[in-house]
Structure formats: C-alpha cells, structure tokens
Design a protein around this motif. Structure first.
Motif, short mmCIF file in Angstrom:
data_model
loop_
_atom_site.label_atom_id
_atom_site.label_comp_id
_atom_site.label_asym_id
_atom_site.label_seq_id
_atom_site.Cartn_x
_atom_site.Cartn_y
_atom_site.Cartn_z
N ARG A 31 14.29 1.88 17.87
CA ARG A 31 13.48 2.01 16.65
C ARG A 31 13.90 3.26 15.87
NH1 ARG A 31 8.53 -0.95 16.49
NH2 ARG A 31 8.54 -0.28 14.30
N LEU A 32 14.06 4.39 16.57
CA LEU A 32 14.51 5.62 15.93
C LEU A 32 15.86 5.41 15.25
CD1 LEU A 32 14.30 8.75 15.47
CD2 LEU A 32 15.44 9.00 17.68
N CYS A 33 16.77 4.76 15.95
CA CYS A 33 18.11 4.52 15.39
C CYS A 33 18.06 3.59 14.19
CB CYS A 33 19.03 3.95 16.45
SG CYS A 33 19.52 5.13 17.69
N GLU A 34 17.45 2.42 14.36
CA GLU A 34 17.46 1.40 13.31
C GLU A 34 16.71 1.84 12.06
OE1 GLU A 34 15.85 -1.97 15.37
OE2 GLU A 34 17.64 -2.15 16.64
N GLU A 35 15.60 2.51 12.22
CA GLU A 35 14.75 2.83 11.07
C GLU A 35 15.03 4.18 10.44
OE1 GLU A 35 10.59 1.96 11.82
OE2 GLU A 35 11.17 0.29 13.13
N VAL A 36 15.61 5.11 11.22
CA VAL A 36 15.79 6.47 10.70
C VAL A 36 17.25 6.92 10.74
CG1 VAL A 36 15.10 8.89 10.97
CG2 VAL A 36 13.41 7.08 11.36
N LEU A 40 20.37 7.21 7.71
CA LEU A 40 20.92 8.54 7.42
C LEU A 40 22.43 8.54 7.57
CD1 LEU A 40 18.41 11.00 9.15
CD2 LEU A 40 18.87 10.81 6.70
N ASN A 41 22.91 7.96 8.65
CA ASN A 41 24.35 7.91 8.91
C ASN A 41 25.07 7.09 7.84
OD1 ASN A 41 26.42 8.52 11.12
ND2 ASN A 41 26.71 6.33 10.82
N ASP A 42 24.51 5.96 7.46
CA ASP A 42 25.15 5.12 6.44
C ASP A 42 25.16 5.79 5.07
OD1 ASP A 42 25.64 3.21 8.35
OD2 ASP A 42 23.96 1.93 7.77
N HIS A 170 9.34 13.34 -5.73
CA HIS A 170 10.15 14.50 -5.36
C HIS A 170 11.61 14.38 -5.79
CE1 HIS A 170 6.91 13.95 -2.32
NE2 HIS A 170 6.64 15.17 -2.74
N GLY A 171 11.90 13.38 -6.62
CA GLY A 171 13.27 13.09 -7.00
C GLY A 171 14.04 14.25 -7.60
N GLU A 172 13.36 15.20 -8.24
CA GLU A 172 14.07 16.34 -8.84
C GLU A 172 14.73 17.21 -7.78
OE1 GLU A 172 10.01 17.89 -7.85
OE2 GLU A 172 10.69 16.07 -8.82
N TRP A 173 14.25 17.15 -6.54
CA TRP A 173 14.83 17.95 -5.47
C TRP A 173 16.20 17.43 -5.04
CZ3 TRP A 173 13.38 22.48 -3.36
CH2 TRP A 173 12.10 22.93 -3.64
N TYR A 174 16.45 16.15 -5.20
CA TYR A 174 17.68 15.56 -4.65
C TYR A 174 18.38 14.67 -5.67
CZ TYR A 174 14.20 11.90 -3.65
OH TYR A 174 13.18 10.99 -3.76
N ARG A 175 18.39 15.08 -6.92
CA ARG A 175 19.00 14.28 -8.00
C ARG A 175 20.43 13.87 -7.73
NH1 ARG A 175 16.70 17.51 -12.96
NH2 ARG A 175 16.88 19.03 -11.33
N ASP A 176 21.22 14.75 -7.12
CA ASP A 176 22.64 14.44 -6.90
C ASP A 176 22.94 13.96 -5.48
OD1 ASP A 176 22.10 16.92 -5.80
OD2 ASP A 176 24.00 17.82 -6.43
N PHE A 177 21.91 13.55 -4.76
CA PHE A 177 22.10 12.97 -3.43
C PHE A 177 22.50 11.50 -3.58
CE2 PHE A 177 19.69 15.55 -0.05
CZ PHE A 177 19.99 16.76 -0.66
N PRO A 178 23.18 10.95 -2.58
CA PRO A 178 23.50 9.53 -2.64
C PRO A 178 22.25 8.67 -2.53
CG PRO A 178 24.41 10.54 -0.63
CD PRO A 178 23.72 11.61 -1.40
N SER A 179 22.35 7.46 -3.03
CA SER A 179 21.26 6.50 -2.89
C SER A 179 21.21 6.01 -1.45
CB SER A 179 21.48 5.31 -3.82
OG SER A 179 21.47 5.72 -5.15
N LEU A 180 20.03 5.63 -1.00
CA LEU A 180 19.86 5.11 0.34
C LEU A 180 20.73 3.87 0.54
CD1 LEU A 180 18.31 4.97 3.08
CD2 LEU A 180 16.62 3.56 1.90
N LYS A 181 21.51 3.89 1.61
CA LYS A 181 22.31 2.72 1.99
C LYS A 181 21.71 2.17 3.27
CE LYS A 181 26.52 4.58 0.03
NZ LYS A 181 27.75 5.29 0.33
N GLN A 182 21.39 0.91 3.25
CA GLN A 182 20.85 0.25 4.42
C GLN A 182 21.99 -0.27 5.28
OE1 GLN A 182 17.84 0.28 5.49
NE2 GLN A 182 16.81 1.09 3.69
N PRO A 183 21.86 -0.12 6.61
CA PRO A 183 22.92 -0.68 7.47
C PRO A 183 22.97 -2.19 7.35
CG PRO A 183 21.08 0.20 8.78
CD PRO A 183 20.79 0.49 7.33
N PRO A 184 24.15 -2.78 7.55
CA PRO A 184 24.26 -4.24 7.50
C PRO A 184 23.45 -4.87 8.63
CG PRO A 184 26.34 -3.26 8.20
CD PRO A 184 25.40 -2.13 7.86
N CYS A 185 22.93 -6.04 8.37
CA CYS A 185 22.12 -6.73 9.40
C CYS A 185 22.98 -7.33 10.47
CB CYS A 185 21.28 -7.83 8.74
SG CYS A 185 20.07 -7.16 7.60
#
Length: 185
Positions: A31-36, A40-42, A170-185
């Motif tokens: 659960r920790l790996c799949e959901e968190v 982060l890694n992707d 809180h978007g102003e804190w991380y404006r230049d961060f990448p968008s969330l990428k979901q791992p492939p199913c």
C-alpha cells in the motif's frame, strides 16, 4: 521488499530484521509503495530509501542505543510494518531522499515546497522532514492523519490533523515541479 528489509542497525548489531507477520508486512508495504512511493518515483525519478521496515528487535535495539528509533509501541504501524498500532490499524513508514529535490534544497529551495506538493497530490498519513538532504519520513496508514512536521526551519508542525491550513491551495509553493505521474497499471 529487499530495499525495505536492509537495516544498518540490524547489520551492525547482528539482529535479524525479519517480519513476524510477513503477510501483513507485505500488505502494508504494498500500500505504501503503490499509493505513495511509486507516484513519487514516477514523478521525480529514483528515490532513495534509507530506513524502511524494522523488526521489533531491531527497533528496540535502535531505541536502546539512542539511534533515533522511537519505542516499539510508537512504531507499530510505522517502521514496524507487521504489527498494528494501538487502535488496531495497519500502516507503514519509510525514510527517503528524493535526489531531484535534494539538489534543489541544496540550492536554497524551501522544504515546504515538497511537503505541500505531496500533501496536495498523495494519500500520505504523516511526514517528518530532516535537515540533511531534506530527507523525510513518509507514512501510509489506513486512517491517515495528514500531518507534516519538520526539524528544518521553520521547525514544528506545518499542518496538523484536520487543520484548515491543509485545505488551502498550495500550488504557489511548487509551481515549477513536475505534474503527478501515475504508475502504469
């Protein structure tokens, strides 16, 4: 699971780091790996795990030798993945460094940028940030607290359970961060 079972405390003190309940350890770690961790890694590239699962014996050894390990009771459903906490809930905690962010942190980026990005994108339970490399503990828990604490200035709680600050944008804190990428199913 191999990354989670490695323990410097276990190696140094010769204490086996083997789960008493492997099925529960695997379930909570999954659960920790799949959901968190996988999101982060992707999103940010390879993350570095430096403290994952601890058996009760390893954790107790760390606690007794003042190696920054809380008591076993405090670490059930935390670093001790294979025991439920006092409320009967499952959880898992891991200490990580995100090299992508560690480089930015070294150049002056505020730790709160990563904290808010995670808060706004992932189903974590709690996080605790540390000064070296902006390393942090991050937890998955079946009853998430949604709390963020830091030993980096400004020290203390950034957000506590059911805190209105956690509900803001809180978007102003991380404006230049990448968008969330979901791992492939």
């Amino acid at each position: 699971m191999r990354d989670f079972l490695y323990s410097e405390i276990a190696n140094f003190y010769g204490v086996p780091n083997i789960p008493d309940d492997p099925d529960l350890a695997i379930e909570t770690c999954s659960r920790l790996c799949e959901e968190v961790l996988e999101p982060l890694n992707d999103t940010f590239g390879r993350i570095s795990i430096f403290s994952g699962y601890r058996s009760p014996d390893v954790n107790q050894t760390g606690n007794e030798n003042k190696l920054r390990c809380a008591s076993n009771e405090a670490n059930y459903a935390g670093h001790i993945f294979d025991y439920r906490d006092g409320d009967g809930c499952k959880g898992a905690t891991v200490s990580v460094v995100i090299p992508w962010f560690a480089d930015r942190y070294e150049q002056g980026e505020d730790w709160r940028a990563m904290a808010w990005w995670i808060h706004d994108h992932l189903p974590y339970s709690d996080m605790c940030f540390f000064p070296k490399l902006a390393a942090f503990n991050i937890s998955w828990h079946e009853r998430p607290k949604r709390e963020i604490y830091s030993f980096i200035d400004p020290k203390g709680f950034l957000v506590r359970e059911r805190d209105e600050e956690g509900e803001k944008d809180h978007g102003e804190w991380y404006r230049d961060f990448p968008s969330l990428k979901q791992p492939p199913c």
